[in-house]
Design an enzyme around this catalytic site. Sequence first.
Site, mmCIF file in Angstrom:
data_model
loop_
_atom_site.group_PDB
_atom_site.id
_atom_site.type_symbol
_atom_site.label_atom_id
_atom_site.label_comp_id
_atom_site.label_asym_id
_atom_site.label_seq_id
_atom_site.Cartn_x
_atom_site.Cartn_y
_atom_site.Cartn_z
ATOM 1 N N VAL B 77 1.894 0.389 -3.067
ATOM 2 C CA VAL B 77 1.215 1.596 -3.802
ATOM 3 C C VAL B 77 0.041 1.211 -4.234
ATOM 4 O O VAL B 77 0.206 0.245 -5.119
ATOM 5 C CB VAL B 77 2.158 2.315 -4.315
ATOM 6 C CG1 VAL B 77 1.407 3.798 -4.864
ATOM 7 C CG2 VAL B 77 3.433 2.691 -3.556
ATOM 8 N N CYS B 78 -1.467 1.826 -4.137
ATOM 9 C CA CYS B 78 -2.321 1.393 -4.789
ATOM 10 C C CYS B 78 -2.394 1.776 -6.262
ATOM 11 O O CYS B 78 -2.001 2.899 -6.574
ATOM 12 C CB CYS B 78 -3.585 2.197 -4.250
ATOM 13 S SG CYS B 78 -4.956 1.872 -5.371
ATOM 14 N N ILE B 79 -2.466 1.002 -6.977
ATOM 15 C CA ILE B 79 -2.091 0.981 -8.926
ATOM 16 C C ILE B 79 -3.204 1.881 -9.231
ATOM 17 O O ILE B 79 -2.680 2.950 -9.959
ATOM 18 C CB ILE B 79 -1.950 -0.231 -9.475
ATOM 19 C CG1 ILE B 79 -1.396 -0.100 -10.890
ATOM 20 C CG2 ILE B 79 -3.130 -1.064 -9.330
ATOM 21 C CD1 ILE B 79 -0.849 -1.289 -11.448
ATOM 22 N N ALA B 82 -2.448 5.302 -8.080
ATOM 23 C CA ALA B 82 -1.119 6.005 -8.568
ATOM 24 C C ALA B 82 -1.042 6.265 -10.205
ATOM 25 O O ALA B 82 -0.668 7.275 -10.391
ATOM 26 C CB ALA B 82 0.139 4.957 -8.361
#
Lengths: 123, 130
Positions: B77-79, B82
């Site tokens: 998940v792209c931080i 997110a």
Amino acid sequence: MTGLSGGDLLVILRHAPHGSSWLKEGLDTALVAAAFGQRVSLLFMGDGVMALLPGQGSGPLGQKGTQPTLQMLEMYDIDSLWVEHQALLERGLNDMSLSVDATRIEKDAISRLLAEHTQILNF
Amino acid sequence: MQYALLVQGSPYSYQASHSALRFAQAVVRRGHSLTAVFFYHDGVYNAARLAAPPQDEPHLYDAWAQLHREHDTELLVCIAAALRRGLMDERESSRHGKAGHSLEPPFILTGLGQLIEASTAYDRLISFSP
């Protein structure tokens, strides 16, 4: 249009600034890819051509402007920039000067541009 | 063949996540390997651990987790995408002084560099966007 250059990654930007985060998140992907040593090209298509209009500051809702990111492209060695000619014409923008030096590309040449790249990401 | 997926659609709002999941299941059924799924843009909501869809609808979160359990597929998940949407693991939650966390393993917060890695390291990277 001459000198269709290839590359590792073609990032296609199809959304106008401000109304959604597509443009911003697409440009971020391009910068990260370049930072990872990829040869990156950008293609502004459809409403995405509006990203190239001068003066894209921050929006009235507090969204960050994309202009500073566009100015950074050169620093990341992203200099293969393409803009869909037809999209500019359809929006009455063809006579406007663009904020970065993007080459106009005709619809029938776009498929060749796609074929010249190993990977394509659409935003 | 080694596949990776990019998912950019919010679950239940758009078809993108459902299609991505069905494609993922078909990939492994055909004997290929699905190495990683990268969630970006509104696709990060697929990682919301509190998702509670009605019982007569597909449970996307559980299905992603099952994919990880059975096929070792990394759920990345792209931080940046997110955090601004309220999805964070325990570590980020305490770093930001929040009371709870909304994301947990097998979903992993990571950088966009992992997407670029996926696009170069594997045979195919397939995008699912609204």
